[in-house]
Write a protein that holds these residues in place. Sequence first.
Motif, PDB file in Angstrom:
ATOM      1  N   VAL A  97     -17.720 -23.415 -37.768  1.00  0.00           N
ATOM      2  CA  VAL A  97     -17.811 -23.849 -39.162  1.00  0.00           C
ATOM      3  C   VAL A  97     -16.870 -25.040 -39.326  1.00  0.00           C
ATOM      4  CG1 VAL A  97     -17.805 -23.049 -41.542  1.00  0.00           C
ATOM      5  CG2 VAL A  97     -17.971 -21.409 -39.685  1.00  0.00           C
ATOM      6  N   VAL A  98     -17.405 -26.115 -39.835  1.00  0.00           N
ATOM      7  CA  VAL A  98     -16.646 -27.368 -39.848  1.00  0.00           C
ATOM      8  C   VAL A  98     -16.501 -27.873 -41.283  1.00  0.00           C
ATOM      9  CG1 VAL A  98     -16.554 -29.728 -38.985  1.00  0.00           C
ATOM     10  CG2 VAL A  98     -17.532 -27.901 -37.562  1.00  0.00           C
ATOM     11  N   LEU A  99     -15.252 -28.077 -41.673  1.00  0.00           N
ATOM     12  CA  LEU A  99     -14.941 -28.579 -43.016  1.00  0.00           C
ATOM     13  C   LEU A  99     -14.665 -30.073 -42.930  1.00  0.00           C
ATOM     14  CD1 LEU A  99     -13.978 -28.236 -46.013  1.00  0.00           C
ATOM     15  CD2 LEU A  99     -11.725 -27.670 -45.068  1.00  0.00           C
ATOM     16  N   TYR A 100     -15.339 -30.834 -43.771  1.00  0.00           N
ATOM     17  CA  TYR A 100     -15.137 -32.279 -43.708  1.00  0.00           C
ATOM     18  C   TYR A 100     -15.263 -32.893 -45.098  1.00  0.00           C
ATOM     19  CZ  TYR A 100     -20.258 -32.278 -43.799  1.00  0.00           C
ATOM     20  OH  TYR A 100     -21.575 -32.066 -44.146  1.00  0.00           O
ATOM     21  N   GLN A 101     -14.743 -34.103 -45.196  1.00  0.00           N
ATOM     22  CA  GLN A 101     -14.863 -34.885 -46.426  1.00  0.00           C
ATOM     23  C   GLN A 101     -15.963 -35.907 -46.198  1.00  0.00           C
ATOM     24  OE1 GLN A 101     -12.529 -34.990 -49.466  1.00  0.00           O
ATOM     25  NE2 GLN A 101     -14.447 -35.949 -50.106  1.00  0.00           N
ATOM     26  N   GLY A 102     -17.090 -35.686 -46.857  1.00  0.00           N
ATOM     27  CA  GLY A 102     -18.194 -36.628 -46.728  1.00  0.00           C
ATOM     28  C   GLY A 102     -18.191 -37.638 -47.854  1.00  0.00           C
ATOM     29  N   ILE A 103     -19.191 -38.456 -47.870  1.00  0.00           N
ATOM     30  CA  ILE A 103     -19.284 -39.481 -48.921  1.00  0.00           C
ATOM     31  C   ILE A 103     -19.412 -38.822 -50.287  1.00  0.00           C
ATOM     32  CG2 ILE A 103     -20.742 -41.355 -49.813  1.00  0.00           C
ATOM     33  CD1 ILE A 103     -21.513 -41.925 -46.897  1.00  0.00           C
ATOM     34  N   VAL A 156     -11.404 -31.136 -30.188  1.00  0.00           N
ATOM     35  CA  VAL A 156     -10.772 -32.337 -30.737  1.00  0.00           C
ATOM     36  C   VAL A 156     -11.729 -32.953 -31.743  1.00  0.00           C
ATOM     37  CG1 VAL A 156      -9.744 -34.572 -30.215  1.00  0.00           C
ATOM     38  CG2 VAL A 156      -9.654 -32.731 -28.513  1.00  0.00           C
ATOM     39  N   SER A 157     -11.267 -33.111 -32.969  1.00  0.00           N
ATOM     40  CA  SER A 157     -12.117 -33.790 -33.952  1.00  0.00           C
ATOM     41  C   SER A 157     -11.650 -35.228 -34.114  1.00  0.00           C
ATOM     42  CB  SER A 157     -12.081 -33.062 -35.294  1.00  0.00           C
ATOM     43  OG  SER A 157     -10.802 -33.118 -35.859  1.00  0.00           O
ATOM     44  N   THR A 158     -12.618 -36.098 -34.262  1.00  0.00           N
ATOM     45  CA  THR A 158     -12.307 -37.528 -34.426  1.00  0.00           C
ATOM     46  C   THR A 158     -13.059 -38.063 -35.636  1.00  0.00           C
ATOM     47  OG1 THR A 158     -14.155 -38.291 -33.058  1.00  0.00           O
ATOM     48  CG2 THR A 158     -12.072 -37.783 -31.927  1.00  0.00           C
ATOM     49  N   PHE A 159     -12.659 -39.237 -36.057  1.00  0.00           N
ATOM     50  CA  PHE A 159     -13.330 -39.878 -37.193  1.00  0.00           C
ATOM     51  C   PHE A 159     -13.469 -41.359 -36.893  1.00  0.00           C
ATOM     52  CE2 PHE A 159     -13.144 -41.887 -41.506  1.00  0.00           C
ATOM     53  CZ  PHE A 159     -14.373 -41.423 -41.934  1.00  0.00           C
ATOM     54  N   LYS A 189     -16.628 -36.358 -35.360  1.00  0.00           N
ATOM     55  CA  LYS A 189     -17.150 -35.680 -34.170  1.00  0.00           C
ATOM     56  C   LYS A 189     -16.199 -34.559 -33.767  1.00  0.00           C
ATOM     57  CE  LYS A 189     -19.531 -39.551 -31.904  1.00  0.00           C
ATOM     58  NZ  LYS A 189     -19.412 -40.523 -30.789  1.00  0.00           N
ATOM     59  N   ILE A 190     -16.776 -33.571 -33.131  1.00  0.00           N
ATOM     60  CA  ILE A 190     -15.945 -32.559 -32.464  1.00  0.00           C
ATOM     61  C   ILE A 190     -16.304 -32.563 -30.988  1.00  0.00           C
ATOM     62  CG2 ILE A 190     -15.486 -30.108 -32.181  1.00  0.00           C
ATOM     63  CD1 ILE A 190     -15.606 -29.750 -35.124  1.00  0.00           C
ATOM     64  N   TYR A 191     -15.303 -32.815 -30.182  1.00  0.00           N
ATOM     65  CA  TYR A 191     -15.453 -32.758 -28.729  1.00  0.00           C
ATOM     66  C   TYR A 191     -14.986 -31.373 -28.283  1.00  0.00           C
ATOM     67  CZ  TYR A 191     -15.845 -37.876 -28.811  1.00  0.00           C
ATOM     68  OH  TYR A 191     -16.244 -39.167 -29.054  1.00  0.00           O
ATOM     69  N   ILE A 192     -15.865 -30.690 -27.571  1.00  0.00           N
ATOM     70  CA  ILE A 192     -15.505 -29.370 -27.051  1.00  0.00           C
ATOM     71  C   ILE A 192     -15.233 -29.526 -25.567  1.00  0.00           C
ATOM     72  CG2 ILE A 192     -16.254 -26.987 -26.756  1.00  0.00           C
ATOM     73  CD1 ILE A 192     -18.130 -27.511 -29.185  1.00  0.00           C
ATOM     74  N   ILE A 193     -13.955 -29.473 -25.235  1.00  0.00           N
ATOM     75  CA  ILE A 193     -13.549 -29.812 -23.870  1.00  0.00           C
ATOM     76  C   ILE A 193     -13.045 -28.557 -23.167  1.00  0.00           C
ATOM     77  CG2 ILE A 193     -12.082 -31.320 -22.488  1.00  0.00           C
ATOM     78  CD1 ILE A 193     -11.664 -32.906 -25.205  1.00  0.00           C
ATOM     79  N   ASP A 201     -21.062 -35.536 -40.957  1.00  0.00           N
ATOM     80  CA  ASP A 201     -21.143 -36.633 -41.927  1.00  0.00           C
ATOM     81  C   ASP A 201     -19.836 -36.846 -42.679  1.00  0.00           C
ATOM     82  OD1 ASP A 201     -23.763 -37.114 -41.252  1.00  0.00           O
ATOM     83  OD2 ASP A 201     -24.561 -35.753 -42.778  1.00  0.00           O
ATOM     84  N   GLY A 202     -18.747 -36.938 -42.002  1.00  0.00           N
ATOM     85  CA  GLY A 202     -17.507 -37.194 -42.714  1.00  0.00           C
ATOM     86  C   GLY A 202     -16.286 -36.958 -41.847  1.00  0.00           C
ATOM     87  N   ARG A 203     -15.136 -37.034 -42.484  1.00  0.00           N
ATOM     88  CA  ARG A 203     -13.854 -36.854 -41.795  1.00  0.00           C
ATOM     89  C   ARG A 203     -13.543 -35.366 -41.722  1.00  0.00           C
ATOM     90  NH1 ARG A 203      -9.371 -40.283 -41.162  1.00  0.00           N
ATOM     91  NH2 ARG A 203      -7.468 -39.113 -40.714  1.00  0.00           N
ATOM     92  N   ILE A 204     -13.374 -34.879 -40.521  1.00  0.00           N
ATOM     93  CA  ILE A 204     -13.183 -33.436 -40.311  1.00  0.00           C
ATOM     94  C   ILE A 204     -11.730 -33.056 -40.594  1.00  0.00           C
ATOM     95  CG2 ILE A 204     -13.223 -31.598 -38.579  1.00  0.00           C
ATOM     96  CD1 ILE A 204     -15.474 -33.395 -37.207  1.00  0.00           C
TER      97      ILE A 204
END
Lengths: 252, 514
Positions: free
Chosen positions: B150-156, B468-471, B479-483, B503-506
């Motif tokens: 489950v991913v929480l992010y700030q979208g547009i 690792v989440s990136t923006f 993005k979330i990289y699952i390493i 669709d946004g900053r995680i």
Amino acid sequence: MKLWIYILLIACVGGLIACENEKNTFSDQPSIYIKGDPDQQATADSVLFSFKKSDKTVETYDLNVVIYTTGVVSEYPRTFELEVVSEGTNVTSDDYSIGKMELPAGAYYATVPITVNRTVGGLDLTQEIATLTLRVKANENFEVGAEEYMQFKLCWCDYLIQPAWWTLYGFTSDAGPFTQARYQFILDYYGDVDLFEMGIVDPITGYAADYNKQYAFIAELIELLNEYNATHEEPYLNDNEEPLEFGSGLTY
Amino acid sequence: MTGISLFTLLFATSCLKDEGNYDYVELEDFYVDTVGVRHNFTVKQFESFELTPKLIYEGDKSSLEYKWELYKSEDISIGASSYGTGFAHNYTRDDYPDYTLANTEDLSVVISAVPGSYYLVFTATEPKTGVKAMMDYQLQVEGAIGTGLVVLYQGISGIDIDVVSSPVFNGSLTEATFARHAYSTTNESRPFAGEPRELVAAIYPANSYYYIYLTSTEDAVRLSSIDMSVAEEFEEMFAGKAPEKKDLSHIIVNGTAHFFVNDGVAYKCNYSSALMTPLAMRNGMYEAVATNFTYGGNSVWYDALNRRFLHSMMWSAEIAPIINASGAFDFGNVGKDLIHWSKGYYQGNEYANYCFFKNPTEDGQRYLYVFLADQSSGNSFTAKCAMDISACPEIAMAQSFATGERGPVVFYATEEQVYRMTYNIDEGTSSAESVWLPAAGESITRIELFKNAGINLENSALDKYLLVSTFQEATGKGKIYIIPSDISSGVLESEPAAVYEFDGRIADFDFIAQ
């Protein structure tokens, strides 16, 4: 032959019983018995009232006894009598007054207010309990009814009485033992609370209905006490004149 | 004498001719081959599902009778009997045996069963002999929101949540599926104000807890993990008076016990309910900023007001300074500002705590304090180290930390790269090296090691992945990289097991399983 012997024996026993007197007595005369008022948390044989929860200007209080009658109701009002049982009484007639002792027409019970005084001669009601025991008395209208309901004890005082919920599971160990000051602090902030009614303690099991609710209540008491102490020159004192505390592990 | 008689009887009958009138028929090969065959699957409710069993039969397959049946996994007591039953389909005990999905060799059906775990049973019957070949599969039917990240992010258009059901974590899935914009879709008329802060799963089926904490700088709710609807507004979470200010953070969940901070006040609930109770300090004040749980529902907190650790017993309304402590630092006078706190590793101790500090006046110095909570009482503590880690590269720029629980694994991340620390608690030494860089144009927003919190799924081991989440500012995509990460050393694989885009900053992510 044997059959005849048995029939004869049964007949003999039956004959003996047939002549026994009826011991139960029945009478057309109605009787009366006495109870307390459930709305005043009366138990089967007594009631306890504290003036402490009342305003200091309150000088008297009406404790009720309820007189029930057996038999048919009457079209006319009927008087009845109550007498004081000295063995269970430590007050005098100056310390109370008994209301009208009359069963109204068409009624099978009558509520009689016993007006008790906050100040009682010879007793310090901030430390002691005043006791008045009343017993129904036969008169021209009524006989004395059921023996177990012949008398009723009225008790009153001017200190706080430990509520039933305080001693049930958890509250004493998590908030502290009952003291006058600790209970008074709760009353000051919450009024006459009832943890049963608040859903904090389950009256049937005696356990906390929801420990989170109980802890939230205690945490709020601690914060209120902190706030009180921070805004007063002297801390809120317990009965032993030491600063009051709420919390677990307290012995006083 | 008796023995002789018995022997004589057996001897006399042993030569009798078998005059039965049955025939022995040589059967052809007839079985379902299970070698290397996948046996568990996950499907969304109302979606089609296809399965071809590896049926081995040398005869004419068209002569066989086929049956696919769906059974509930649990034993549900109905009356005096215990049936695995299609109760979810309103089947009764009497018609349960007839719950059949198909009568073909290959299964191709729409699964309407309500979400849950099922046995899917394939049976092929040779009608002349009655011989059967069978195969059991396990079928997990999920609702619209199933098991996943489950991913929480700030979208547009504001704060939102996506759910990724990924085969990386769940071996019964064949491909990743997404429930996009799950919050805004379900709660159309209730936008979530503020900047996204935390998302924490609090699922405990035995108590019917299916919660997800969702917080922002201005709002906080408990969502239903089933469908992402708002299950409880902020004001409904509390056992007493709800706080006036919504400032909920640092949520920790341990089974039915939840802990969080709101506006500097520590809150907890025990198993009685999920109603949160504040913790009060006798004759004192505190400002809680973070917490962790210890044994038996006890909890330990950090007080930013006096820069010290505090403790709360499970059966108590109170929070108090720690008195049962020893070791490398003074629990009552840490004197530093807490940056990050999470469970870590120390020789298999279940309650090892890693706390990262900085000095009250920013001077670039950073510290790692490690302490253990007693594993049987939960109310005594041992400080193992107060380590100066300032020499680790860019540690002062670190904005996210991840600590392993199965080995001495610590990662920290700046916006530009992920570092892995090498450290020795007993000797107080530390160093770090860069181990991961985001793609060009991306900046790191968060790192976490995968915490499965008791989720029993194939592929979902504790600390098995570094997430690792990136923006990327230019695209507005996260993005979330699952390493894959070695659980005992933190050595990362060179390629991620999966990369998912949002669709946004995680801001935060967690894993849910119903």
